[in-house]
Write an enzyme that holds these catalytic residues in place. Structure first.
Site, PDB file in Angstrom:
ATOM      1  N   ASP A  99       0.850  -1.187   0.000  1.00  0.00           N
ATOM      2  CA  ASP A  99       0.000   0.000   0.000  1.00  0.00           C
ATOM      3  C   ASP A  99       0.886   1.238   0.000  1.00  0.00           C
ATOM      4  OD1 ASP A  99      -2.439   1.294  -0.048  1.00  0.00           O
ATOM      5  OD2 ASP A  99      -2.571   1.451   2.111  1.00  0.00           O
ATOM      6  N   TYR A 101       1.149   5.735  -0.536  1.00  0.00           N
ATOM      7  CA  TYR A 101       0.697   6.936   0.196  1.00  0.00           C
ATOM      8  C   TYR A 101       0.881   8.110  -0.757  1.00  0.00           C
ATOM      9  CZ  TYR A 101       0.508   9.631   4.690  1.00  0.00           C
ATOM     10  OH  TYR A 101       0.177  10.438   5.751  1.00  0.00           O
ATOM     11  N   HIS A 106      -3.952  13.975   0.917  1.00  0.00           N
ATOM     12  CA  HIS A 106      -4.190  13.043   2.033  1.00  0.00           C
ATOM     13  C   HIS A 106      -3.017  13.046   3.009  1.00  0.00           C
ATOM     14  CE1 HIS A 106      -5.363   9.513   4.279  1.00  0.00           C
ATOM     15  NE2 HIS A 106      -4.222   8.923   3.971  1.00  0.00           N
ATOM     16  N   ARG A 115       0.330  15.116  13.645  1.00  0.00           N
ATOM     17  CA  ARG A 115       1.487  15.870  14.138  1.00  0.00           C
ATOM     18  C   ARG A 115       1.185  17.365  14.087  1.00  0.00           C
ATOM     19  NH1 ARG A 115       3.325  12.322  10.471  1.00  0.00           N
ATOM     20  NH2 ARG A 115       3.699  13.963   8.927  1.00  0.00           N
ATOM     21  N   GLU A 167     -10.458   3.727   3.508  1.00  0.00           N
ATOM     22  CA  GLU A 167      -9.562   4.437   2.607  1.00  0.00           C
ATOM     23  C   GLU A 167      -9.944   4.070   1.175  1.00  0.00           C
ATOM     24  OE1 GLU A 167      -5.549   5.209   5.231  1.00  0.00           O
ATOM     25  OE2 GLU A 167      -5.479   3.632   3.703  1.00  0.00           O
ATOM     26  N   GLU A 169      -9.245   3.726  -2.497  1.00  0.00           N
ATOM     27  CA  GLU A 169      -7.988   3.554  -3.220  1.00  0.00           C
ATOM     28  C   GLU A 169      -8.208   2.877  -4.569  1.00  0.00           C
ATOM     29  OE1 GLU A 169      -4.739   1.983  -1.002  1.00  0.00           O
ATOM     30  OE2 GLU A 169      -5.542   2.625   0.949  1.00  0.00           O
ATOM     31  N   ASP A 199      -9.134   0.020   1.862  1.00  0.00           N
ATOM     32  CA  ASP A 199      -8.188  -0.444   2.872  1.00  0.00           C
ATOM     33  C   ASP A 199      -8.689   0.030   4.228  1.00  0.00           C
ATOM     34  OD1 ASP A 199      -5.889  -1.876   3.551  1.00  0.00           O
ATOM     35  OD2 ASP A 199      -4.686  -0.067   3.670  1.00  0.00           O
ATOM     36  N   ARG A 203      -7.977   3.805  13.170  1.00  0.00           N
ATOM     37  CA  ARG A 203      -7.160   5.010  13.355  1.00  0.00           C
ATOM     38  C   ARG A 203      -6.609   5.154  14.771  1.00  0.00           C
ATOM     39  NH1 ARG A 203      -5.664   6.205   8.299  1.00  0.00           N
ATOM     40  NH2 ARG A 203      -7.421   6.730   6.959  1.00  0.00           N
ATOM     41  N   GLN A 206      -3.776   2.803  14.964  1.00  0.00           N
ATOM     42  CA  GLN A 206      -2.706   3.342  14.116  1.00  0.00           C
ATOM     43  C   GLN A 206      -1.928   4.451  14.808  1.00  0.00           C
ATOM     44  OE1 GLN A 206      -4.138   4.886  10.391  1.00  0.00           O
ATOM     45  NE2 GLN A 206      -2.144   5.634   9.734  1.00  0.00           N
ATOM     46  N   TYR A 210       2.089   3.430  15.134  1.00  0.00           N
ATOM     47  CA  TYR A 210       2.791   3.653  13.871  1.00  0.00           C
ATOM     48  C   TYR A 210       4.213   4.204  14.039  1.00  0.00           C
ATOM     49  CZ  TYR A 210       2.462   8.795  13.400  1.00  0.00           C
ATOM     50  OH  TYR A 210       2.617  10.156  13.542  1.00  0.00           O
ATOM     51  N   LYS A 219      -3.958  -1.807   9.911  1.00  0.00           N
ATOM     52  CA  LYS A 219      -4.251  -1.951   8.486  1.00  0.00           C
ATOM     53  C   LYS A 219      -4.385  -3.404   8.037  1.00  0.00           C
ATOM     54  CE  LYS A 219      -3.513   2.477   7.366  1.00  0.00           C
ATOM     55  NZ  LYS A 219      -4.362   3.334   6.539  1.00  0.00           N
ATOM     56  N   THR A 223      -8.750  -5.803   3.895  1.00  0.00           N
ATOM     57  CA  THR A 223      -8.657  -4.943   2.720  1.00  0.00           C
ATOM     58  C   THR A 223      -9.622  -5.507   1.686  1.00  0.00           C
ATOM     59  OG1 THR A 223      -6.326  -4.434   3.124  1.00  0.00           O
ATOM     60  CG2 THR A 223      -7.158  -4.041   0.898  1.00  0.00           C
ATOM     61  N   THR A 308      -4.843   6.304   0.083  1.00  0.00           N
ATOM     62  CA  THR A 308      -6.083   7.072   0.040  1.00  0.00           C
ATOM     63  C   THR A 308      -6.043   8.143  -1.042  1.00  0.00           C
ATOM     64  OG1 THR A 308      -6.345   6.741   2.401  1.00  0.00           O
ATOM     65  CG2 THR A 308      -7.669   8.472   1.404  1.00  0.00           C
ATOM     66  N   GLU A 322     -10.164  12.323   7.412  1.00  0.00           N
ATOM     67  CA  GLU A 322     -10.075  13.655   6.809  1.00  0.00           C
ATOM     68  C   GLU A 322     -11.442  14.339   6.752  1.00  0.00           C
ATOM     69  OE1 GLU A 322      -7.422  13.459   3.072  1.00  0.00           O
ATOM     70  OE2 GLU A 322      -8.066  11.415   3.509  1.00  0.00           O
TER      71      GLU A 322
END
Length: 367
Positions: A99, A101, A106, A115, A167, A169, A199, A203, A206, A210, A219, A223, A308, A322
């Site tokens: 997968d 990114y 996104h 962050r 997600e 995709e 996917d 969250r 995650q 992560y 994840k 899927t 995504t 989002e």
């Protein structure tokens, strides 16, 4: 949208009491390819043996099917089976799943959420298509129920995911493998076609797990993919999005592999987003080049996905994280309901079209 001769996606189906085999969708029917084309490769329960034949065979077979459906329908009609009489299966055996990114919108949004107050994009993001290995064994066909996962939610906290997300995709399906230690050749020599991907993402799991190595349990639980794989030949290509700085030589584009595809995300039957694939920062040829530049091997049945798909507008975001800004701005649905993340019983459907060609849909219900 058309399921005509300009589309002709491949899938695997079965009739009651019979073994799964390969077919092509035409209108509201599926063409049983083994007897229609007198080719036993299509009697296999997956697309893998056919995909391994390579690009020349893919093109010749597509032309043969188109010819039979336009000039020889009286003979072919005996092998057209109504879709409501068949069961659709996972269309190919998934060898590996990667997968990526690739949407700058996104990645920027997730960076701001996870962050806050820092630069949204990590220093490497504009220099390479960031990706991670997923779990091939939990790739499931559309319609398979999705069980809410459990995991660590923070220090000393374990339990069911409270922020279950999706997600939207686009997935790319590899037909022709590579030699160990050698990078891939041209994109269209290796990649057979595309399929829609959801996917599913936990969250809260995650956000805790992560750092420093990236997504893992958040994840790997499910899927979902569409039962149909649309050949590359059916898709309109456009130039890829401009990139700054210029990528490393092995990542420089040698052909137009931007794709003019628009997705729709539906929650319980209501459209909540329309993500545009055309605006993706990294194109699929760049994903393939990066994935194999170190000598990693491609295998028939490998699946790699875009990550995504999100656009610059709120109604173009491809995840609930989002769309609701991590729950701070709930989605308002018809009838007065709201959602931040998925509740048990919710059904998510992702569908897409490229010009007049439909890519079908991928759907799953949280249970």
């Amino acid at each position: 949208m058309s399921w005509g001769v300009d589309n002709l996606p491949y899938g695997v189906f079965s009739c009651p009491g019979e073994r799964p085999r390969v077919g092509v969708r035409y209108g509201d029917k599926v063409l049983d390819l083994a007897p229609a084309l007198h080719d036993e490769v299509f009697a296999a329960p997956s697309l893998n043996p056919f995909m391994a034949r390579g690009r020349a065979a893919w093109h010749a077979t597509r032309e043969l099917i188109r010819n039979k459906l336009t000039t020889d329908l009286s003979v072919t009609e005996a092998h057209l089976i109504p879709l409501d009489q068949v069961r659709l299966h996972l269309p190919f055996e998934v060898a590996d799943y990667v997968d990526f990114y690739c949407s700058i919108e996104h990645a920027s949004a997730i960076g701001q959420i996870f962050r806050p107050g820092q630069e949204p994009l990590q220093p490497n993001w504009r220099h390479l298509p960031v990706g991670y290995h997923g779990r091939a064994g939990t790739v499931v066909v559309s319609g398979t129920p999705v069980r809410r996962p459990s995991g660590q939610l923070g220090p000393g906290r374990f339990g069911p995911c409270e922020k279950l997300d999706i997600e939207a995709e686009l997935g790319f399906v590899v037909g022709v493998p590579t030699t160990p230690g050698e990078p891939a050749g041209s994109f269209d020599e290796h990649v057979f076609g595309v399929t829609l991907v959801n996917d599913w993402s936990a969250r809260d799991i995650q956000s805790w797990e992560y750092v420093p190595l990236g997504p893992f349990l958040a994840k790997s639980f499910a899927t979902s993919i569409s039962p149909w794989v649309t050949p590359l030949e059916a898709l309109p290509r456009v130039p890829g999005r401009a990139q700054d700085p210029e990528p490393a030589p092995y990542l420089r584009r040698r052909a137009d592999w931007g794709l003019d595809i628009t997705l729709e995300v539906l929650l319980n039957g209501e459209v909540i987003s329309r993500p545009p694939y055309q605006g993706m920062y990294w194109t699929p040829d760049q994903m393939l080049a990066h994935m194999t530049v170190n000598g990693a091997t491609l295998r028939t049945g490998d699946l790699f996905a875009s990550g995504t798909i999100s656009g610059p507008e709120r109604d173009q975001r491809g995840s609930l994280m989002e769309l609701t800004w991590n729950g701070a701005d709930p989605i308002k649905l018809r009838g007065g309901e709201t959602r931040t993340f998925l509740q048990d019983g919710d059904t998510v459907t992702i569908r897409a079209a490229a010009g007049g060609v439909t890519l079908g849909e991928v759907s799953g219900t949280v249970g």
